[in-house]
Design an enzyme around this catalytic site. Structure first.
Site, mmCIF file in Angstrom:
data_model
loop_
_atom_site.group_PDB
_atom_site.id
_atom_site.type_symbol
_atom_site.label_atom_id
_atom_site.label_comp_id
_atom_site.label_asym_id
_atom_site.label_seq_id
_atom_site.Cartn_x
_atom_site.Cartn_y
_atom_site.Cartn_z
ATOM 1 N N THR A 21 -16.727 0.369 4.168
ATOM 2 C CA THR A 21 -17.384 1.335 3.287
ATOM 3 C C THR A 21 -17.217 2.746 3.859
ATOM 4 O O THR A 21 -16.387 2.969 4.745
ATOM 5 C CB THR A 21 -18.863 0.951 3.078
ATOM 6 O OG1 THR A 21 -19.421 1.752 2.042
ATOM 7 C CG2 THR A 21 -19.679 1.137 4.350
ATOM 8 N N ASN A 22 -17.970 3.711 3.372
ATOM 9 C CA ASN A 22 -17.910 5.083 3.890
ATOM 10 C C ASN A 22 -19.334 5.655 3.930
ATOM 11 O O ASN A 22 -20.292 4.989 3.547
ATOM 12 C CB ASN A 22 -16.966 5.943 3.035
ATOM 13 C CG ASN A 22 -17.394 5.973 1.587
ATOM 14 O OD1 ASN A 22 -18.462 6.491 1.253
ATOM 15 N ND2 ASN A 22 -16.572 5.395 0.710
ATOM 16 N N ARG A 23 -19.455 6.902 4.373
ATOM 17 C CA ARG A 23 -20.777 7.493 4.644
ATOM 18 C C ARG A 23 -21.455 8.115 3.432
ATOM 19 O O ARG A 23 -22.482 8.778 3.564
ATOM 20 C CB ARG A 23 -20.659 8.559 5.730
ATOM 21 C CG ARG A 23 -20.288 8.011 7.076
ATOM 22 C CD ARG A 23 -20.261 9.123 8.106
ATOM 23 N NE ARG A 23 -19.718 8.676 9.371
ATOM 24 C CZ ARG A 23 -20.418 7.982 10.276
ATOM 25 N NH1 ARG A 23 -21.677 7.680 10.050
ATOM 26 N NH2 ARG A 23 -19.842 7.607 11.401
#
Ligand code: CTP
Length: 211
Positions: A21-23
């Protein structure tokens, strides 16, 4: 008027317990949804997994992966007057999904990744006449040049360009500053402010050009 907004990250599963995933926190997309609702628009919010409460009076479609995002956006797009892709859609996903938990071994491991669909590119290809398509570009370098390239490649009406990698603004922060580039070459600066205020200002700008 119907606006469809995407927000938050996507999750690309490796096995039943792990994902990539990402932030992204979804703050910008949720703020746009709230601002749109306050201005009397019919709002559909397509949201990746986030820790935010959806604004009242907004239709929410919860999704997880980039493939789910593509499906939900394509289902909602035909009736949309405005589409805003504020989500941080993963560009790659694991090529293989393992239905059983992957066990460790002593050596290193490699996960092969394949491209996901570029949802915004697909929406741009299928844009209805009069439909307004807005993308986001988060860049560390060459902000305007990179954003302009994305606007053209994806057949957008606007791209909201913002610098990332600077503390206190952009990705996952409460504040942001944006340069909004229009298809007609116009560039409008929105100074550093809360994402809530920024969302209202962006939307007012786009709505005033529509009127
Ligand atoms: N986007 C999308 N589908 C993807 C990836 C991105 O719809 N698979 C959308 C985002 O919601 C955003 C815009 O495209 O509105 C960002 O453009 P993109 O070129 O994908 O930016 P990055 O993912 O940051 O790519 P790059 O590594 O080329 O900078």
């Amino acid at each position: 008027m119907h606006i469809v907004i995407s927000a938050g990250p996507t999750r690309e599963a490796i096995d039943p317990v792990r994902y990539i995933t990402n932030r992204s926190t979804g703050k910008m997309g949720y703020a746009i949804a709230e601002a749109a609702r306050e201005r009397g628009l019919l709002v559909t919010l397509v949201s990746g997994p986030v820790n935010l409460l959806p604004p009242e009076g907004v239709d929410v479609i919860n999704i997880e992966s980039a493939a789910d995002m593509a499906k939900a956006m394509k289902t909602s797009a035909p009736t949309a007057d405005i589409i805003v892709m504020a989500a941080a859609v993963a560009d790659y996903r694991p090529r293989q999904y393992s239905t059983s938990k992957v066990k460790k071994s002593d050596g290193d491991m490699c996960i092969e990744l394949e491209r996901t669909e570029d949802v915004l590119l697909s929406l741009g290809k299928n844009k209805r006449p009069g439909q307004i398509l807005v993308g986001f570009a988060a860049e560390t370098d060459d902000l305007l040049k990179n954003a302009q390239g994305k606007l053209e490649r994806k057949n957008l009406d606007y791209i909201a360009a913002n610098i990332v990698g600077v503390p206190g603004r952009g990705f996952a922060a409460d504040n942001n500053a944006i340069t909004l580039i229009g298809r007609d070459g116009s560039q409008t600066e929105f100074a550093l402010q809360s994402k809530k205020d920024l969302a209202g200002a962006l939307l007012d700008h786009i709505l005033s050009r529509l009127a």
